[in-house]
Design an enzyme around this catalytic site. Structure first.
Site, mmCIF file in Angstrom:
data_model
loop_
_atom_site.group_PDB
_atom_site.id
_atom_site.type_symbol
_atom_site.label_atom_id
_atom_site.label_comp_id
_atom_site.label_asym_id
_atom_site.label_seq_id
_atom_site.Cartn_x
_atom_site.Cartn_y
_atom_site.Cartn_z
ATOM 1 N N LYS A 63 -22.109 9.278 59.988
ATOM 2 C CA LYS A 63 -23.335 9.598 60.755
ATOM 3 C C LYS A 63 -24.333 9.813 59.729
ATOM 4 O O LYS A 63 -24.562 9.716 58.454
ATOM 5 C CB LYS A 63 -22.991 11.116 61.219
ATOM 6 C CG LYS A 63 -22.117 11.054 62.311
ATOM 7 C CD LYS A 63 -22.468 10.217 63.655
ATOM 8 C CE LYS A 63 -21.442 10.450 64.619
ATOM 9 N NZ LYS A 63 -21.817 9.731 65.740
ATOM 10 N N ARG A 594 -15.223 12.518 68.028
ATOM 11 C CA ARG A 594 -15.594 11.130 67.904
ATOM 12 C C ARG A 594 -17.382 11.002 67.607
ATOM 13 O O ARG A 594 -17.659 10.360 66.817
ATOM 14 C CB ARG A 594 -15.336 10.374 69.213
ATOM 15 C CG ARG A 594 -15.980 8.925 69.062
ATOM 16 C CD ARG A 594 -15.275 8.160 67.629
ATOM 17 N NE ARG A 594 -15.787 6.761 67.378
ATOM 18 C CZ ARG A 594 -16.991 6.848 66.811
ATOM 19 N NH1 ARG A 594 -17.696 7.789 66.371
ATOM 20 N NH2 ARG A 594 -17.571 5.572 66.583
ATOM 21 N N GLU A 595 -17.800 11.795 68.452
ATOM 22 C CA GLU A 595 -19.502 11.530 68.555
ATOM 23 C C GLU A 595 -19.910 12.139 67.201
ATOM 24 O O GLU A 595 -21.065 11.786 66.644
ATOM 25 C CB GLU A 595 -20.039 12.188 69.689
ATOM 26 C CG GLU A 595 -19.814 11.682 70.974
ATOM 27 C CD GLU A 595 -20.330 10.134 70.996
ATOM 28 O OE1 GLU A 595 -21.431 9.976 70.197
ATOM 29 O OE2 GLU A 595 -20.188 9.583 71.829
ATOM 30 N N SER A 596 -19.654 13.527 66.726
ATOM 31 C CA SER A 596 -20.133 14.156 65.811
ATOM 32 C C SER A 596 -19.249 14.782 64.564
ATOM 33 O O SER A 596 -19.971 15.364 63.724
ATOM 34 C CB SER A 596 -21.167 15.524 66.263
ATOM 35 O OG SER A 596 -20.294 16.269 66.928
#
Length: 692
Positions: A63, A594-596
């Site tokens: 990220k 998964r996203e963060s």
């Protein structure tokens, strides 16, 4: 149909089970859009889905920090697929309580005395309180390092008031993890004061930074002011900056004036920048350049605008007049995105006339074939096979298989995988589909042998292989936590000052600085101490850093680390919102991971914010639509963020008939794209997953 960048969208892996494993490709059917509302996937007792990132990077969790633009999570060399939401259920149901090492010093002990006081003093601009806190910090373990770090934090916001102290800090401690930030701010201070000599000295000294266009231009200006000229490779580097297709910072104007005065900005340079501007969609910049540059540039600009906006007719016209090969190639690439067949036809004509070379022709052939494959056009397989080997990258090789797989042409699936380079063919996804093709072509023994090997690993294609064989998934009956590290190992970790400070900042809820210091310290932690560090991060409730350590350990599938890798933070919030929205909490956790990677303060490159990574506009929309009544919308607040994300997932599930694989695809890429990915005819679920 437009497609998202491969690095930003994820497919949903489907496996459908009854009381015993059932072959997903036989029972999980994705239906065309015209029957979308009336038809449901035949879910039995459980649907298992995993989001997989098809990127060239091996990291599904990298990220970007929303302020610094730097990776905040080290690349994780995970396999191309993640575990199932069901694994979260396994972890939640069976995770045991952590056991402390008796009497051992711990990285998650109370923060050093004075640290919180000093941070509060920095926040409130309290010099007296800061000095008092520093005196208390100095008496603690690692007091000198903590004091240095706090001093750097104090100076970050006070460069204008204490420039001499900033310069001294940079000279004395260039390797400290916060020094790149301090250096950038000090350079900006020096630039504002035209302190050219000091600017050049600081720029050239450690720590090394990525300066960006503005600071680089100021450095070149310092060279001009001090030396009277740019030397060596500097003029060409400055020219390359000028030729970019977007407006550059005003700080670059003096350097650009020097380039113009020394005849670097000739007609060819203007043409290069006009072309770059039009390619970047900066038509206003192109118009400005036409007005500023040599006469006759308007015709050149208009020709490039036509190639971009009406590529079919413009490319044909350039071929008719035997125009420039670079212009024809770029026009063909633009055309390939709109009309692959027409682009191929004009490419062949340009090649016959020798207006474009082999490399240019191959680039057009590649893009046209891929665009046809993305649209699932039946001729895509042949087109992809016609792409010259020199232009075949991972995308071409894999989409050659997918184009055959999408049409259930098993002979071609096998043929395409057999032709792949070994490093691609050996990927688990293609080993699985090669075995499936063998099975469909009657070579069952060979197929089952491959599936047995794949089924030993608990990942998506391992689960599919287990389904094919009718055996249980390779998951442990129970999870267990790793044994606590020895007191000696914990003491060794505690003795690392930056690591100790990172844990203290994590405990004080300073996540960005805590991650930065952790990543800085991790590089020096020996392999033997990594299990203890993963254990310690898990014990401290720091799942994102624990995952980073597990990745370096390559302990992805070790049973004792499952509850660490698939952590369940914010459990009361997740379960409450999942119950409120009538959705499984395991799906919420799967998306959040998964996203963060469970981080609340990070941002994506397109503006999404932490945890379940909703875009602000989407968050505001679902807040109204679901009647949540949340105000103000603080996306960095876990309670608010999880409530919004759970409500949006529930809305997507409702929209897609409670078919969670489709709902999660819609959550990640948008409902429009998820609908676009629906097949024209019913398609086995696992085939659909691996061909979107």
């Amino acid at each position: 149909m437009s497609r998202p960048a491969r690095a930003t969208w994820h497919s949903c892996r489907v496996s459908i089970t009854n009381s015993r494993p059932i072959r997903a490709s036989y029972t999980g059917v994705v239906h065309p859009e015209e029957t979308f509302r009336e038809t449901r996937l035949p879910w039995r007792r459980e649907a298992r889905c995993v989001l997989a990132s098809r990127t060239r990077s091996t990291s599904p969790c990298s990220k970007t920090d929303n302020r610094q633009g730097k990776p905040m999570v080290a690349p994780l060399p995970f396999s191309s697929s993640f575990y199932l939401p069901a694994l979260f259920l396994l972890v939640v149901a069976t995770a045991a309580a952590a056991v402390d090492s008796a009497g051992a010093a711990s990285l998650d002990d109370e923060p050093p005395v004075g640290l919180e006081l000093a941070l509060t003093a920095i926040d409130h601009d309290d010099p007296a309180g800061f000095r008092h806190a520093l005196d208390r910090v100095e008496e603690t373990q690692h007091g000198e390092v903590i004091r240095r770090h706090l001093r750097t934090l104090w100076l970050l916001d006070r460069v204008n008031e204490e420039p001499a102290a900033v310069a001294a800090q940079l000279r004395e401690y260039p390797e400290d993890p916060m020094m790149p930030r301090l250096k950038r701010r000090y350079l900006d201070y020096l630039a504002d004061r035209s302190a050219w000599g000091e600017y050049r000295l600081v720029f050239d000294r450690a720590p090394e930074i990525t300066p960006g266009a503005k600071r680089q231009c100021v450095y070149w200006q310092a060279e001009i002011e001090i030396e009277g000229t740019l030397a060596g490779e500097q003029p060409e580097a400055a020219l390359a900056t000028w030729e970019r297709g977007r407006s550059q910072p005003k700080a670059c104007d003096p350097v650009f004036d020097w380039l113009e005065a020394h005849d670097y900005l000739d007609e060819q340079a203007y043409r290069e920048r006009i072309r770059a501007a039009i390619t970047a969609g900066q038509d206003g910049l192109a118009r400005y350049l036409v007005g500023r540059g040599p006469a006759g540039l308007a015709t050149y600009r208009d020709r490039w605008l036509a190639l971009r906006d009406q590529p079919a007719s413009a490319v044909a016209e350039r071929i008719d007049v035997e125009g420039d090969g670079e212009e024809i190639t770029q026009g063909l690439l633009w055309l390939a995105k709109q009309d692959p067949a027409r682009a191929r036809s004009l490419r062949q004509r340009a090649s016959r006339l020798e207006l474009i070379d082999e490399a240019q022709s191959a680039s057009v052939s590649r893009l046209a074939a891929l665009k046809a494959a993305y649209r699932y056009e039946p001729q895509a397989f042949e087109w992809l096979q016609e792409v010259p080997v020199s232009a075949r990258d991972h995308e071409v090789w894999t989409w050659t298989v997918r184009s055959a797989l999408r049409h259930l042409d098993w002979s071609r699936v096998k043929q395409a995988i057999d032709a792949m380079p070994e490093e691609i063919a050996s990927e688990r996804e293609w080993r699985f589909w090669h075995a499936e093709a063998e099975q469909r072509l009657g070579r069952t023994t060979a197929a089952r042998a491959v599936w047995r090997t794949l089924a030993e690993t608990p990942d998506y294609h391992g689960f599919l292989a287990a389904d094919r064989l009718g055996i249980r998934y390779p998951l442990p009956e129970n999870t267990r936590r790793p044994d606590p590290p020895s007191a000696q190992t914990l003491a060794a970790l505690q003795a690392r000052p930056w690591l100790s400070l990172a844990f203290a900042l994590h405990r004080l809820d300073r996540p960005e600085d805590a991650r930065r210091l952790f990543n800085h310290a991790l590089a020096d932690v020996p392999e033997a101490e990594l299990p203890a560090l993963a254990w310690q991060a898990d014990r401290a409730g720091w799942p994102d850093r624990a995952s980073v350590v597990l990745a370096r350990m390559e302990a992805f599938h070790a049973p004792q680390w499952l509850s660490t890798r698939f952590a369940t933070p914010y459990r009361s919030l997740v379960e409450a919102q999942a119950e409120r929205q009538s959705i499984p909490p395991a799906w919420v956790y799967s998306i959040m991971r998964r996203e963060s990677l469970f981080m609340r303060d990070i941002g994506s490159g397109v503006g999404a914010s932490g945890l379940m990574q909703l875009m602000p506009a989407t968050g505001r929309w679902i807040n109204r639509q679901a009647g949540l009544g949340l105000a103000p919308l603080r996306f960095d607040d876990p309670g608010t963020n999880i409530a919004l994300g759970a409500a949006y997932l529930a809305r997507m599930a409702e929209r897609f008939g409670n078919r969670y694989p489709l709902a999660i695809a819609a959550y990640n890429a948008g409902p429009g794209r998820a609908r676009d990915w629906l097949p024209a005819v019913p398609l086995p679920g696992d085939v659909w997953v691996d061909t979107i």
